[in-house]
Structures are given as C-alpha cells and as structure tokens.
Design a protein around this motif. Structure first.
Motif, short mmCIF file in Angstrom:
data_model
loop_
_atom_site.label_atom_id
_atom_site.label_comp_id
_atom_site.label_asym_id
_atom_site.label_seq_id
_atom_site.Cartn_x
_atom_site.Cartn_y
_atom_site.Cartn_z
N THR A 23 13.53 6.04 47.97
CA THR A 23 14.33 6.02 46.75
C THR A 23 15.75 5.58 47.10
OG1 THR A 23 14.86 8.34 47.07
CG2 THR A 23 12.97 7.81 45.67
N PRO A 24 16.43 4.91 46.17
CA PRO A 24 17.81 4.50 46.43
C PRO A 24 18.72 5.71 46.53
CG PRO A 24 17.21 4.11 44.15
CD PRO A 24 15.95 4.51 44.85
N ASN A 25 19.87 5.49 47.08
CA ASN A 25 20.83 6.57 47.24
C ASN A 25 21.48 6.91 45.90
OD1 ASN A 25 22.65 8.41 48.22
ND2 ASN A 25 24.11 6.87 48.92
N PRO A 26 21.04 7.97 45.23
CA PRO A 26 21.62 8.32 43.93
C PRO A 26 22.88 9.14 44.11
CG PRO A 26 19.85 9.82 44.45
CD PRO A 26 19.97 8.88 45.63
N ALA A 27 23.44 9.56 42.99
CA ALA A 27 24.67 10.35 43.06
C ALA A 27 24.40 11.79 43.47
CB ALA A 27 25.37 10.33 41.70
N ASN A 28 23.13 12.15 43.69
CA ASN A 28 22.84 13.54 44.05
C ASN A 28 22.98 13.78 45.54
OD1 ASN A 28 20.63 12.32 45.13
ND2 ASN A 28 19.10 13.48 43.99
N ASN A 29 23.70 12.91 46.26
CA ASN A 29 23.88 13.14 47.68
C ASN A 29 24.86 14.26 47.96
OD1 ASN A 29 26.19 11.90 46.88
ND2 ASN A 29 26.11 10.20 48.32
N LEU A 30 25.31 14.95 46.92
CA LEU A 30 26.13 16.15 47.12
C LEU A 30 25.28 17.41 47.11
CD1 LEU A 30 29.09 15.35 44.69
CD2 LEU A 30 28.94 14.89 47.13
N ALA A 31 23.99 17.26 46.81
CA ALA A 31 23.14 18.43 46.64
C ALA A 31 22.86 19.11 47.97
CB ALA A 31 21.82 18.03 45.98
N PHE A 32 22.76 20.42 47.93
CA PHE A 32 22.37 21.19 49.10
C PHE A 32 21.82 22.53 48.62
CE2 PHE A 32 26.49 22.76 48.12
CZ PHE A 32 26.55 24.05 48.59
N ASN A 33 21.16 23.25 49.51
CA ASN A 33 20.57 24.53 49.14
C ASN A 33 21.64 25.59 49.02
OD1 ASN A 33 18.01 23.43 49.17
ND2 ASN A 33 17.63 23.94 51.30
N PRO A 63 32.79 26.99 55.49
CA PRO A 63 31.68 26.30 54.82
C PRO A 63 32.16 25.59 53.57
CG PRO A 63 31.57 28.66 54.44
CD PRO A 63 32.64 28.45 55.46
N LYS A 64 31.49 24.50 53.22
CA LYS A 64 31.88 23.70 52.07
C LYS A 64 30.75 23.63 51.06
CE LYS A 64 34.82 20.74 54.92
NZ LYS A 64 36.04 21.47 54.59
N GLY A 65 31.12 23.53 49.78
CA GLY A 65 30.15 23.39 48.70
C GLY A 65 30.18 21.98 48.14
N GLN A 66 29.36 21.77 47.10
CA GLN A 66 29.27 20.42 46.52
C GLN A 66 30.62 19.90 46.04
OE1 GLN A 66 27.43 23.15 45.20
NE2 GLN A 66 25.49 22.38 44.41
N ILE A 67 31.39 20.77 45.40
CA ILE A 67 32.66 20.33 44.83
C ILE A 67 33.62 19.88 45.92
CG2 ILE A 67 33.69 22.63 44.81
CD1 ILE A 67 34.05 20.01 42.04
N VAL A 196 28.67 11.57 39.30
CA VAL A 196 27.89 12.59 40.00
C VAL A 196 26.87 13.17 39.03
CG1 VAL A 196 27.98 14.84 41.10
CG2 VAL A 196 29.73 13.17 41.61
N ALA A 197 25.61 13.17 39.46
CA ALA A 197 24.55 13.73 38.63
C ALA A 197 24.76 15.24 38.45
CB ALA A 197 23.18 13.46 39.25
N ALA A 198 24.39 15.74 37.29
CA ALA A 198 24.61 17.16 36.99
C ALA A 198 23.86 18.06 37.97
CB ALA A 198 24.18 17.46 35.56
N SER A 199 22.71 17.60 38.48
CA SER A 199 21.94 18.41 39.42
C SER A 199 22.70 18.66 40.71
CB SER A 199 20.61 17.72 39.73
OG SER A 199 20.82 16.43 40.27
N SER A 200 23.67 17.81 41.02
CA SER A 200 24.46 17.99 42.23
C SER A 200 25.55 19.04 42.05
CB SER A 200 25.10 16.67 42.64
OG SER A 200 24.12 15.73 42.97
N LEU A 201 25.84 19.42 40.82
CA LEU A 201 26.86 20.44 40.55
C LEU A 201 26.24 21.54 39.70
CD1 LEU A 201 29.84 18.05 39.74
CD2 LEU A 201 29.51 19.37 41.84
#
Length: 236
Positions: A23-33, A63-67, A196-201
């Motif tokens: 899949t292409p690199n979407p804006a959800n590359n900020l996502a993490f668990n 530690p860092k978060g998505q924002i 940024v996709a909403a799922s990333s925040l």
C-alpha cells in the motif's frame, strides 16, 4: 512452447500480487499502539530528511505520541523549505487557528503549538515564548509563571518572525497549513502543508454523530462520520 510460457507467466503473477499488497504511504504514518508498547514511527517512503535522530530506547529520552511526531515532521519540512530565516533570529510560534475562523482554535491546536516549539528548538532556532509572565504568581494551587492574560505579559518583544498556521477539520482528518512570516513586510520565508488521517490522532479526534448540534442548529446525517471530525471535548 506452452511449457516455456508457464514460468514467465507465473513470475509476472507473483510480482503483480506483491505489488498489489504494498500500500502507498498514507498519512497514517503517525499511528502507533497506545497499549503501552512502543512502535517506532518512520516513513515508508525512502526520503531523506534533514532532522535530528531520536531513539526512544535510549535512556533519558522522553516518549513521544502522535501529536509530537506530527509536529516534528512539520518543522522538518519548514526547516527544509526555509530560504531566509537564520537560527539566531528570534522566532515566535503562534497558536494554530481554524481556517474558517481565524479567531478560534481548539485543544488539539494548543497541544500542537507546544510540539512545534519543541521541534524548532531541536533544530537550534532562537525561540521566544510570549506566554512567560513578567512576574511569578504564588497561589494556593501552585506557583505559576505562564499566562494568556495580555496584561501580565511583557510588551515590546524583539520578534520580527512568527510561525502562523491554520487547521481545517474534514470527514477524513485534518488539513494543516503553516508558514514562517516576516512581520515587517509579511514575506513568507517557509511554508508547509499537511494532511493527517483521523485514525492517526485517535486520542484527539472523534467522528461526527448521526445528529449533531453546531452553532445552535441541529444537523442530521445518514450515518456516523458523514460530517467533519471534531476534537474530543470540543463544544459545538
């Protein structure tokens, strides 16, 4: 002849399947668990960035978060696009505002402002914090030095460059536009645009309900998420 074609056809089929699975690199590359397990955030695109490298596994790094990651990526591009601002020139980071109302903001924008300030400092820019009051206020709740009351803030700060930015909430996520401006002539020295996709925040945004109230009016949608996302806790 048929047997000779079997192997090339099979190879092409496997390559096609592999290509479709990427899949292409979407804006959800900020996502993490967010379950306590750290997952490194990195770009899938093979792009070189002029930025400081942080390793969360190293002792002593917070530690860092998505924002925070989003703020760092925005500043990395602003530094890359910069054509005039020198690191020794004072820079002020203003609060991102809503594109449709330049007098309004939200909790997400306030937090992003703090992240932008930290990210610029990591690039060793000369930053000015206008929220530092002229005197310390000792109260029963604690000792406070920061303020948003203009009467408590110093005047005449030696600042000629500011970062101004806007945010737009959409049914898919957030559109961000920022630029460093020389306030003496309004010249834009650097600019960045981002989505940024909403799922990333997920910890900051919530999708629209079937019925929502906005500016005193009720709106009904066919299904949840048809309207723009809102910031958690935002009053509509």
């Amino acid at each position: 002849m048929i047997n000779r074609l079997i192997i090339p056809v099979a190879v092409l089929t496997l390559l096609s399947i592999a290509a479709c699975s990427q899949t292409p690199n979407p804006a959800n590359n900020l996502a993490f668990n967010n379950d306590g397990k750290y997952v490194k955030v990195k770009d899938e695109n093979n792009v070189s960035h002029h930025q400081l490298a942080y390793d969360i596994q190293d002792a002593g790094l917070a530690p860092k978060g998505q924002i925070n990651v989003w703020a760092e990526k925005l500043v990395n591009e602003l530094v890359l696009q910069n054509d005039a601002l020198r690191p020794d020139q004072p820079l002020l980071i203003t609060t991102p505002v809503l594109a449709n109302n330049l007098n309004a903001t939200n909790e997400l924008a306030l937090q992003l402002q703090q992240g932008l300030l930290t990210a610029f400092h990591a690039h060793e820019f000369n930053l000015v914090d206008m929220n530092v009051a002229t005197s310390l206020r000792a109260t029963e709740q604690g000792e406070f030095m920061l303020s948003r009351d203009w009467q408590l803030l110093p005047s005449g700060l030696p600042v000629s460059h500011v970062l101004v930015s806007t945010m737009t909430m959409t049914p898919e996520g957030i559109v961000f536009n920022g630029r460093v401006v020389n306030v003496t002539n309004n010249r834009v020295l650097s600019a960045v645009q981002s989505f940024v996709a909403a799922s990333s925040l997920s910890g900051y945004l919530q999708e629209s309900e079937l019925i929502e109230s906005r500016n005193g009016l009720l709106y009904r949608h066919e299904k949840k998420g048809d309207s723009r996302y809102t910031v958690l806790g935002e009053k509509l």
